[in-house]
Scaffold this active site. Sequence first.
Site, PDB file in Angstrom:
ATOM      1  N   GLU A  29       8.596  -9.135  -3.382  1.00 60.28           N
ATOM      2  CA  GLU A  29       9.058  -8.143  -4.363  1.00 60.28           C
ATOM      3  C   GLU A  29       9.242  -6.821  -3.636  1.00 60.28           C
ATOM      4  OE1 GLU A  29       6.750  -8.089  -8.241  1.00 60.28           O
ATOM      5  OE2 GLU A  29       5.555  -9.519  -7.109  1.00 60.28           O
ATOM      6  N   LYS A  84       8.552  -2.926  -2.863  1.00 58.75           N
ATOM      7  CA  LYS A  84       7.388  -2.062  -2.987  1.00 58.75           C
ATOM      8  C   LYS A  84       7.866  -0.716  -3.519  1.00 58.75           C
ATOM      9  CE  LYS A  84       3.391  -0.341  -0.537  1.00 58.75           C
ATOM     10  NZ  LYS A  84       3.411   0.818  -1.432  1.00 58.75           N
ATOM     11  N   ARG A 117       0.092   2.628  -9.163  1.00 57.56           N
ATOM     12  CA  ARG A 117      -0.295   1.387  -9.835  1.00 57.56           C
ATOM     13  C   ARG A 117      -0.923   1.740 -11.168  1.00 57.56           C
ATOM     14  NH1 ARG A 117      -1.521  -3.126  -6.566  1.00 57.56           N
ATOM     15  NH2 ARG A 117      -2.267  -4.418  -8.289  1.00 57.56           N
ATOM     16  N   ARG A 163      -5.233   3.394 -10.526  1.00 59.57           N
ATOM     17  CA  ARG A 163      -5.794   2.546  -9.482  1.00 59.57           C
ATOM     18  C   ARG A 163      -7.324   2.669  -9.397  1.00 59.57           C
ATOM     19  NH1 ARG A 163      -4.236   1.802  -3.867  1.00 59.57           N
ATOM     20  NH2 ARG A 163      -6.232   1.215  -3.009  1.00 59.57           N
ATOM     21  N   ARG A 220      -8.009  -9.342  -0.507  1.00 58.12           N
ATOM     22  CA  ARG A 220      -8.451 -10.602   0.103  1.00 58.12           C
ATOM     23  C   ARG A 220      -7.423 -11.015   1.147  1.00 58.12           C
ATOM     24  NH1 ARG A 220     -11.954 -13.586  -3.501  1.00 58.12           N
ATOM     25  NH2 ARG A 220     -13.220 -11.923  -4.412  1.00 58.12           N
ATOM     26  N   LYS A 228       1.461  -6.004   2.046  1.00 56.88           N
ATOM     27  CA  LYS A 228       2.529  -5.020   1.915  1.00 56.88           C
ATOM     28  C   LYS A 228       3.188  -4.883   3.279  1.00 56.88           C
ATOM     29  CE  LYS A 228      -0.975  -1.401   2.090  1.00 56.88           C
ATOM     30  NZ  LYS A 228      -1.685  -0.400   1.302  1.00 56.88           N
TER      31      LYS A 228
END
Lengths: 536, 330
Positions: free
Chosen positions: A225, A227, A232, A247, A397, A403
């Site tokens: 997707e 960025k 966020r 965030r 994780r 990114k």
Amino acid sequence: MRAFSQLLDGLVYTRSRNAKLALIAAYMREAPDPDCGWALAALTGDLNIPAVKASAIRAIVEERVDPVLFAMSRDYVGDLAETVSLLWPKRIDQPAEIDDGSLTLSAVIDRLMKLGRAEAPGVLGEMLDHLDSSGRFALLKLATGGLRVGISARLAKTGFAQAFGIDVDQVEEVWHALSAPYGELFAWGQGGEKPDPRGTPFFRPFMLAHPLEDGEVDLADYAAEWKWDGIRVQIVGTGEQVRLYSRAGDDITATFPDVADACAGIHAVLDGELLVQGEAQGTAEHGGAAASFNALQQRLGRKTVSAKMLSEYPAFVRLYDILLDGDEDLRELGWSDRRTRLEAFATRLDPSRFDVSAVIDAADFAALGDIRLGSRDAAIEGVMLKRRDSPYVAGRRTGLWYKWKRDPLTVDCVMMYAQRGHGKRSSFYSDYTLGCWTGDPAAGGELLPVAKAYSGFTDEELKWLDSFVRNHTLNRFGPVREVEKTLVMEIAFDSVHDSRRHKSGVAMRFPRIARIRRDKPAEEADLIETLRAMIS
Amino acid sequence: MAHWIEASPRGVYVRPADAWIDPSVPVDRALVTHGHADHARGGHSQVWATPETLAIMALRYGTEVGTSVAYGETISLGGVDATWVPAGHVLGSAQILLEHAGERIVVTGDYKRRADPTCAPFEPIPCDIFITEATFGLPVFRHPPIEQEIDKLLGALHASPDRCVLVGAYALGKAQRVIAEVRARGHHDPIYIHGAMERMCDLYRDFGIDLGELHSATAASADQLRGKIVVSPPSALNDRWSRRLPDPITAMASGWMRVRQRARQKNVELPLVISDHADWDELTATIREVAPSETWVTHGREEGLVHWCETHQMKARALALVGYEDEDEG
Ligand SMILES: [Zn+2]
């Protein structure tokens, strides 16, 4: 207070993670209620005490200590709270090294919470008189916010979980539905029921991405997707109430009433990017354009929003994910399945305020690389890679989300000012103000600040920079030192924007120090004009 | 006042005697206050110092000899009477009282006012010019009672019987003081010491200081060291040498440990605020007590102490002598 200040001292000096956990767990088990809960809030950074400003602390100290000696001490020690804790002269007849036990942590917090700004200095002074230097340090850190004892919120929660034999992820799950001093949490720890927060809106920790360093992923396993450069946001709707969280889990509903109103009544938890409508980043080809981060910034941090703001900078959310649909928890599902549910859910939302982040169509990783390079023209930051079968898990994780930012831009700046850092850097000049030239310095060009940077260097480089600052100081303005304008630093940044707030007229996003250019004369650093040409 | 004494970056020069006090470069005639390397340098042609200090210098520089001057004894050099008076800093440490032309000048060297079982206590001497150190010349430096710090050490030792407590302590003075104070708190287990401090501990014993049972840490096995105190120079704390110890709790005995960031920068888990220098209260109380008409500050946080003197209507100046501060010593 003594048990708490000893816990903080222990955490400051203990190196191993297990030993830190053991200290926290022992405190959580032994401290009386509600001291334990307030301590937990302080350690996780969830305690907000509004009244006490650093200036109030300086004022009470200067009543008792020669201001010149105080300033010298402060400069030597670095940290304000620590300086005061060390040199506080008690007014009551008691050795400085004795905590007389008259103050409990809960009593202190209770008093601080209700404190008006005018009475703060007097009350604080009285409290300091009853504590030893560790206690004074703990009190001042509590009062000014931010303990900075080198532990994360996660570690504090793990310590709590360990104290009572609970799984820390279970704690995380309910954490944001509870508030200090966490009576329900401790009741659960002591054998009671797990708190059930259904019906009240609360924040769930975000899933985050690692940077994709040099590796390569197979697009059969990963979806890509764009960025987007916004913030966020998590939308939590219970059917009756709706909340927007940033965030960090801060409630920003009041700042974005346009978005909140547009999704009133939903019963779901959604994850997305908060953006302002506009043309600066992306195009229809990328699933829709958005305004620059700079435009969004006009809307951030406001407690109330004017109608003019709402019409000039209309916000919307580009949705990435769905965590809960009704009461059904989707987080265990793979990304592909959640994506299907998200697309279905989004059809019910107002399309002028919500869209679903587009999935990039690329044949393979190399093709995606080409698409990513092409995205610079559209002012897009880069791409996200999400493992198609991964559940939605809190935090970063390895191997699940990446990114992949486009390469940073760089510019050569000159160090102008330096300031001491925080926490373990408080004895180092580690925060730098950097400038570029208004014109050719030989023809009278001047330096104007264009960025502040405090990261990107190694510990060794920091030591060198610190001694550079100390040995090249021209002037001192409180904690700030003006330095000789001789050191060139190559600054990397993600993008640069117009800014009316800066004299130079430009502001960088995510500036950090890429290299120290001791080899380069300051006159050869870049012009502001060069930076302007990079504006996206 | 006192045209017969002057300060240069290399030390304090006593003109009629053509002698230097604690010079930082080799000179013809040196009057030495105490044995720390930054005060007692090698290579002087003639040295006057206490017998303990001369012994320490001989240990460090080999065969160097000098003229031994006992506490209270006065020598005369070019019309200047010089007397060595206890400074309470380390074994053999002295202030030097200089008398000439009806004026009295005291050079403290390094000093402290707290009781120390390993050296003679500081004696205040009223004087005209008081030339003092100011290592801890800021009000943030207040040393707690040593008993409290030793109890912290023993507490950590007893709480972790499978580990050892590794105490970083300056090899001359601090190490022996910590050991003697541990003994005074009733701990008589063998203490293990780093090779670099063995000869200094022997020297202290030769001068009658009881340090109890000491063993070489280098020769001991990890198992023998469990539950024991190990003393090493600060430089060995995070060094390869300490890796063989059984999960050491790293402690450091120094006045600098009062500042959290200092302790953290050195990776110290158990900071012990134990100093052989006067703290802020001792520095200011001593100036009041000796009531000089002028105070000169040799080294340390000079600006703090000078400012204090001025705000208390006492004349003071900073000499900014170089080379007198050893980070690890404190
Ligand atoms: Zn010394």
